[in-house]
Design a protein around this motif. Sequence first.
Motif, short mmCIF file in Angstrom:
data_model
loop_
_atom_site.label_atom_id
_atom_site.label_comp_id
_atom_site.label_asym_id
_atom_site.label_seq_id
_atom_site.Cartn_x
_atom_site.Cartn_y
_atom_site.Cartn_z
N UNK A 272 0.66 6.72 13.99
CA UNK A 272 -0.02 5.81 14.92
C UNK A 272 -0.94 4.87 14.15
N UNK A 273 -1.66 5.42 13.19
CA UNK A 273 -2.56 4.58 12.41
C UNK A 273 -1.85 3.49 11.63
N UNK A 274 -0.64 3.77 11.13
CA UNK A 274 0.09 2.76 10.36
C UNK A 274 0.50 1.58 11.25
N UNK A 275 0.82 1.87 12.50
CA UNK A 275 1.15 0.78 13.44
C UNK A 275 -0.08 -0.13 13.64
N UNK A 276 -1.23 0.49 13.79
CA UNK A 276 -2.45 -0.29 14.02
C UNK A 276 -2.82 -1.08 12.76
N UNK A 277 -2.70 -0.48 11.59
CA UNK A 277 -3.03 -1.18 10.34
C UNK A 277 -2.10 -2.39 10.13
N UNK A 278 -0.81 -2.20 10.41
CA UNK A 278 0.14 -3.31 10.26
C UNK A 278 -0.17 -4.43 11.24
N UNK A 279 -0.73 -4.09 12.38
CA UNK A 279 -1.09 -5.11 13.37
C UNK A 279 -2.36 -5.85 12.96
N UNK A 285 -1.05 -7.94 1.24
CA UNK A 285 -0.01 -7.47 0.31
C UNK A 285 0.21 -5.97 0.46
N UNK A 286 -0.85 -5.23 0.73
CA UNK A 286 -0.72 -3.78 0.86
C UNK A 286 0.17 -3.40 2.03
N UNK A 295 4.24 -3.92 7.35
CA UNK A 295 4.32 -5.08 8.25
C UNK A 295 5.45 -6.03 7.89
N UNK A 296 6.36 -5.62 6.99
CA UNK A 296 7.41 -6.54 6.55
C UNK A 296 8.25 -7.03 7.71
N UNK A 297 8.63 -6.14 8.61
CA UNK A 297 9.45 -6.51 9.76
C UNK A 297 8.72 -7.48 10.68
N UNK A 298 7.45 -7.22 10.94
CA UNK A 298 6.67 -8.09 11.82
C UNK A 298 6.53 -9.48 11.23
N UNK A 299 6.20 -9.53 9.95
CA UNK A 299 6.00 -10.83 9.29
C UNK A 299 7.30 -11.63 9.26
N UNK A 300 8.41 -10.97 8.96
CA UNK A 300 9.70 -11.67 8.95
C UNK A 300 10.01 -12.25 10.32
#
Length: 462
Positions: A272-279, A285-286, A295-300
């Motif tokens: 759950x925390x990784x979803x929030x961090x990616x958002x 870069x991290x 967040x690669x998928x979101x950014x693409x």
Amino acid sequence: MIRTRLRQVALILFAMLVGFIGLFQMFERTTGTFPANYAVLLGVVALMALGSWALVLRFQPYASQTVMACVLLLNAVGVTMIARIDQSMGTAIAFRQLLWQALAIVLATLLIVFLKDYRVLRRFSYVSMVTGLVLLLSPMLPFIGADINGARVWIVIPFTNSTIQPGEFAKLFLAFFFAAYLFDHRDQLAVGGKKFLGLQLPRIKDMGPIIIVWFASMGVLILQHDLGTSLMFFAMFVSMLYVATGRRSWIVIGLLAFAAGAVAAAGIFSHVGSRVDAWLEPFSAEQYNKEIGGSWQIVTGIFGLASGGILGTGLGEGYPSLTTYGNSDFIYTSLGEELGLTGLMAILMIYLTIIASGFITAMKIKDGFGKLLASGLVFTMAFQVFTVVGGTTLVIPLTGMTLPYMAAGGSSLIANYILAALLVVISNAANKPEPDHDLSETFQYEALAALRDHELKERSAR
């Protein structure tokens, strides 16, 4: 009457025409020819859709035709984009999606034909509850449960490599139960307690149902690692609770309860925390280079949306396959790349038309159970659209849910077609002229419910 029927069939034919033109243009640009297998299957699906329309006129003559026409249009646009990505990846998911659509039309039509009175669903409220919970928790069973992309929400069909997502069907059964339960207990739940900051708070003894549903939602979040399904079920119950009681305090309590649970889960559980961090930091870069939960998928997907601009690159002219799961979880960004902001606004307007039609049905229907069921079903779909669009555009954290009627996947397509069929059946009852006799069926149902509530109050007083 004839003019109305002509308008209705014109909507169906328009949806089919848009789908055919989109596929034809896409195939001409990418392959230079229109595949014969797609032409045959499209013809079969078109005939099935027309046959379904004719059966609706026969068995649900007063039903709204707007919902099914919009569903077909969204489905056509979604299949076109899935086929477009197939050309880049060498897959045949769109052809399978058309087969799922044919099955979904058959099942929805059978429901429309044989479910003459939706109120029969109220008799099976607790059966629906058990069925919904079994479907929801079935992915946790050994041997048949499957963990895909970090979420355990799938079950494997024995002796095949196919999977289904039972949570899509669980939402229908739980909606039946919530509508029946809240209809039977709406008077008790509507009684207010003390006031706080202008809100009439509910009594402590009435908090049991929302606490139980909160624990169930947190269980899905923790055990199945599925934020989207957890949030959807809790939001569905709270929204139906508000419709049943009319008290805004339930909305506030629901939002605060889920927010507190989600924040706690984000701090305790890494998925759950990784979803929030990616958002929060998608372009860092991290997060971008993180192998799991980054967040690669979101950014693409965001860059795909940006490259589409106002009018898009055109069908077959973009690169939507660069985004992981561009034909399912991120089909919204794929459509934005090739259809542009204009195309996305048109798609959202079609969804808004379905949602508005569902809420109009809920307002027109006099039966309390039907009002709750229609509003619950349409809110569930609206909330799912919001979470998908919001997740792919960085409004909220990514939930992993699929866009109804458009994303690749048989489970979602069939479940949402059944949802649309239920709205059609309820709209028929809402638009049906009042009978001439003094005591209509709706009044009988309401009178029996009131009598049962009165008997329960007398027993409790004793």
